[in-house]
Structures are given as structure tokens and as C-alpha cells.
Motif scaffolding. Sequence first.
Motif, mmCIF file in Angstrom:
data_model
loop_
_atom_site.group_PDB
_atom_site.id
_atom_site.type_symbol
_atom_site.label_atom_id
_atom_site.label_comp_id
_atom_site.label_asym_id
_atom_site.label_seq_id
_atom_site.Cartn_x
_atom_site.Cartn_y
_atom_site.Cartn_z
ATOM 1 N N ARG A 1 -8.278 -4.369 3.022
ATOM 2 C CA ARG A 1 -6.739 -3.506 1.840
ATOM 3 C C ARG A 1 -7.387 -2.407 1.434
ATOM 4 O O ARG A 1 -7.890 -2.160 0.334
ATOM 5 C CB ARG A 1 -6.250 -4.660 1.556
ATOM 6 C CG ARG A 1 -5.894 -5.840 1.521
ATOM 7 C CD ARG A 1 -4.867 -6.598 1.668
ATOM 8 N NE ARG A 1 -4.897 -8.159 2.154
ATOM 9 C CZ ARG A 1 -4.560 -8.225 3.511
ATOM 10 N NH1 ARG A 1 -4.305 -7.168 4.628
ATOM 11 N NH2 ARG A 1 -4.787 -9.645 3.715
ATOM 12 N N PRO A 2 -6.517 -1.296 1.339
ATOM 13 C CA PRO A 2 -6.657 0.021 1.594
ATOM 14 C C PRO A 2 -6.634 0.283 0.567
ATOM 15 O O PRO A 2 -6.322 -0.539 -0.725
ATOM 16 C CB PRO A 2 -6.109 0.560 1.921
ATOM 17 C CG PRO A 2 -4.859 0.097 3.191
ATOM 18 C CD PRO A 2 -5.099 -1.468 3.052
ATOM 19 N N VAL B 1 -5.115 7.663 1.255
ATOM 20 C CA VAL B 1 -5.998 5.978 1.742
ATOM 21 C C VAL B 1 -6.951 5.815 2.127
ATOM 22 O O VAL B 1 -7.066 6.785 3.059
ATOM 23 C CB VAL B 1 -4.999 5.960 2.375
ATOM 24 C CG1 VAL B 1 -4.915 3.898 2.752
ATOM 25 C CG2 VAL B 1 -2.687 5.843 1.885
ATOM 26 N N THR C 1 0.554 -1.302 0.102
ATOM 27 C CA THR C 1 -0.216 0.097 0.000
ATOM 28 C C THR C 1 1.095 1.823 -0.044
ATOM 29 O O THR C 1 0.632 2.449 -0.784
ATOM 30 C CB THR C 1 -0.925 -0.172 1.006
ATOM 31 O OG1 THR C 1 -1.910 -1.059 1.225
ATOM 32 C CG2 THR C 1 -2.146 1.171 1.220
ATOM 33 N N THR D 1 -16.431 1.347 0.792
ATOM 34 C CA THR D 1 -16.163 2.934 0.360
ATOM 35 C C THR D 1 -15.562 3.523 -0.674
ATOM 36 O O THR D 1 -15.976 4.492 -0.268
ATOM 37 C CB THR D 1 -14.717 1.406 -0.377
ATOM 38 O OG1 THR D 1 -13.610 0.908 0.441
ATOM 39 C CG2 THR D 1 -13.031 2.880 0.138
ATOM 40 N N ALA E 1 -9.986 2.860 3.577
ATOM 41 C CA ALA E 1 -10.129 1.177 3.943
ATOM 42 C C ALA E 1 -11.531 1.703 4.360
ATOM 43 O O ALA E 1 -11.952 2.488 5.276
ATOM 44 C CB ALA E 1 -8.960 1.498 4.941
#
Length: 470
Positions: A73-74, A66, A50, A171, A68
Motif C-alpha cells: 500500500r503506497p 505517491v 491513499t 521504498t 509504492a
Amino acid sequence: MTDAATIRAQLPGTPRDLVHEHQDALIAGLMDYVSQPGVSATGEGFPAATDRALAEVERAGLTPSVLASDGGRPLVVGHRAGPAGSPHVLLYGHYDVQPAGPREQWDSDPFTPVLRDGRIWGRGTGDNKGQHYAHLQALRLFDEYAGQLPCSVTVLLDGEEEIGSPTLATTLRAHRELFDGDLVVWSDRSVHESGEWCVSHGVRGMLRLRLRATGPSRPLHSGNFGNVATNPAWQLVQALACLKDPAGRVLVEGFDDGREPLPDADRAAFAALPLDLPQVLGDIGLSGMDPAFDGLSFYERLADRPTLTINGISTGDVARTIIPDTAEAGIDIRLTPGQDPQAVFERVAAHLRVHAPEVTVVKTGGTPASRTTIDNPYTPQVAAAISRVTGRPPLLIPAYGGTLPDWVFTDVLGLPSIGLPLANADQANHAPNENLRVDYFLDATAICMELLFELGSAAGPLARPTATEA
Ligand SMILES: [Zn+2]
């Protein structure tokens, strides 16, 4: 002069010239990027993967962040605004990779990329680092030579595409304001098997089911217990048989409900695609297509009709005289636009409750289909970007038969979503000896630059109202 034209005039050559001038650095940069593992299925290489994706986004001149959700997983995001009123394109790729698999099946180490025979070999070269790295390097070249972009860009790098992007929709919903774009361009998969570049516009969805029948508490001697103990294998095959008639027609009431007809423009585009049907069938050891769909073309079968497929049946033992204790079958149903996975599941479950009540059914996955009609206003821009670099128009593919989480762009974000695959068809993604042809990678980088020029120069319906006009 438009802003895009001003920027073009600032470059010391065409995108193709620039890319070739920088080719050694581009190749070395990609090889270094591929050397960082990032296996979403096992966690190998995380969280460094990442951080590395984030650094690449920053190096491309974007403002990184970033995101999440739910411990996933971001998602790595980068944004840079273009000239006022220019379109805002969201560029999607993924930085996670498949597991390497057995090392002995590789000719070189999967995470020590090598350049050989005009290809870069390593896990993630084609799927998907080489593809989104091409976009990032296009952005970096604009930054270096012009200090600005021809249009607004947000890059989305998924960290869990190889495990089905389980948190992507959540997200995107949670940060909807960051994704206020005009279109999505996703780069994944491969160019057409013929080697021609292509532009695609949708995918089928998928519903996955597991059917199970249960009998005695352990496998039994068929002589000692035959006619005494019920046999779950018979119950399962009767349940499967109630789903289709012998001619292959699905018997589930309302199975097709909501299915949206194929737009005329899409049908015409399918008809224009190259196809050597005898060769395709010969390659899989068949001489004809499934007669259940007589009257439909190869592509209509793949992209315009749902499927109902038995993936496998597991029960008993073909070599022993037993009554099995359990019987299980996996089914997948590929869905077309308009079919809701949950609604189809409920119809199948209702049908089984009536016709095979002793069998249980559970849903193990559901992804809707997506469709962006081929006559949307952006496809000509994407196609022109390819033609400018390769000298040939790309193939226009209305939809793939397979499944990708494209619905998050068309349904959650409500945007047109266009596929621009950038890797060679023999990239061996997911397999040993994954590779990316250098000529495709360099052309891809130039195409990504041309794409931003095309979008930035677009007038009329493609241009956004500026703040004062709005
Ligand atoms: Zn993949």
C-alpha cells in the motif's frame, strides 16, 4: 533576523493562539478525515484512503507524490523546501488504520466520528490520523499566514504501518534522494501514562520464531501406544528447556553478541523517569520483578536487555489421555541495538540443532532495534517546542521496550530519529472506542508549528551549509 524569526513576526499571534482561533475548523477537518476508512489488513477503504491522504498533503501546501514497492500500500510523500541552509526534517506518520473489530463493542460508529466529552471518537483518531493531521495543519497554517516554512519539510505517510510496514525500507532505499534529511520526527503511540508529553529515542527490535515437533500421523490412545510412539510434546518442552537454565539465563552461545552498551546519557535519562514500581507490579498481579534480572532497574530490563519469551505452546488436549501428533511453540526475542535479527536466529537454530535436533525452528519475523542517543543535537529543539506550548518540559525517554520500524530511519536513511507522540495515553488504539482528546490535538498542532520554528532558528551545528558555503 533569521528567516524563522521573520516568519514568526508575520503570524498574527503565537502558534497556540492561532490554533485556538482555528479550532472548530481543525476539529471538523480531522473528523472528516477519520470518516475515510483505510484498513491495510483487509483493504477496506483503499485506494480512496491513499487519495485522501494525498489530498491532505497537497492542502497543507506540500508537493505530493505517491511511492509504492512490491505491490504494497503506497507511501504518500509531501515536500516543501524552507529557507536556504535550514534543516530538513522528515515527519513520519501513517494513514492506514486497524480493523474496527466488532461494531457492538463501540459506543458510536468507528467511521462516523463524534465529538463527545472533549474527545473525538473513531477508528484512527489517535492512531494515527490525528497525529499526522496535526503536523499537516501546522504546515497549512504556515502556508496561510506566512506563505513559507521555517525549515525544509518532507512528510511521509505510511499506508501499511498497521501490518508492519513490509515495504517501507525497500521504498526508502529506492527513492533515497527524496529523503536527504537531517532528522526524522515520527509521531505515533501515546504521551506518557502520567499525561506528561514525552520525546523518545529508540525501540527494541524483535525476532519471531516458531518451534515444531512432529510425532505419529494422528493423536493416539496413550495406553495402546504409550512407550511405543514418540511424543512430540516431550520433544518440544525439552527443546524449550535447553534455551534457558533454571535461573533464567539464556544458554544460546553468542546470544548477546554485538549488543551495544547503553550510553551513559541514556542511562541517566532512564534514572530520571518517574516510576511507581509497586503500582506497576500490583496492576499486573505481581509482587516482584523476574529474579533472573536482579540488579537491573525496571527500565534497563525493558530497553537495555534482550528477552527470550515463550508466547504460547500448542499441543494435545489437557482433558484426554492421548499422545499428541504435533507440538508447537511461538517465541519472540526482543533485541537491543547492535543485535542482528538474522544472526540471532542462526545462533538459536544452531543451538537447537545440537540440543534438540528433532525439533524444527523457522523465523517468522525480524526487525532490528534502533537507537538515537539522547544527547543528539535535535532533542533540545523538540523539547523546547513542547515547553513553549505546554509550559512544562517533556519527559525524555531513551528507548521503548516495544518494536516499531524505526530502524529504517536510523539504519536505511542513517538519520537521527526522534519520537514525538501526540495522542493521549488512553486513546484505546487498536481497541473499540478509539479516541483523541481535543486538548491534546490542539496542543499537538501548536507544538508541530513550534517544532519547525525551533529547527528553523537553530544555529551552529544544526544549520546546513548553504550551496555557496558547501
Ligand atoms: Zn497502530
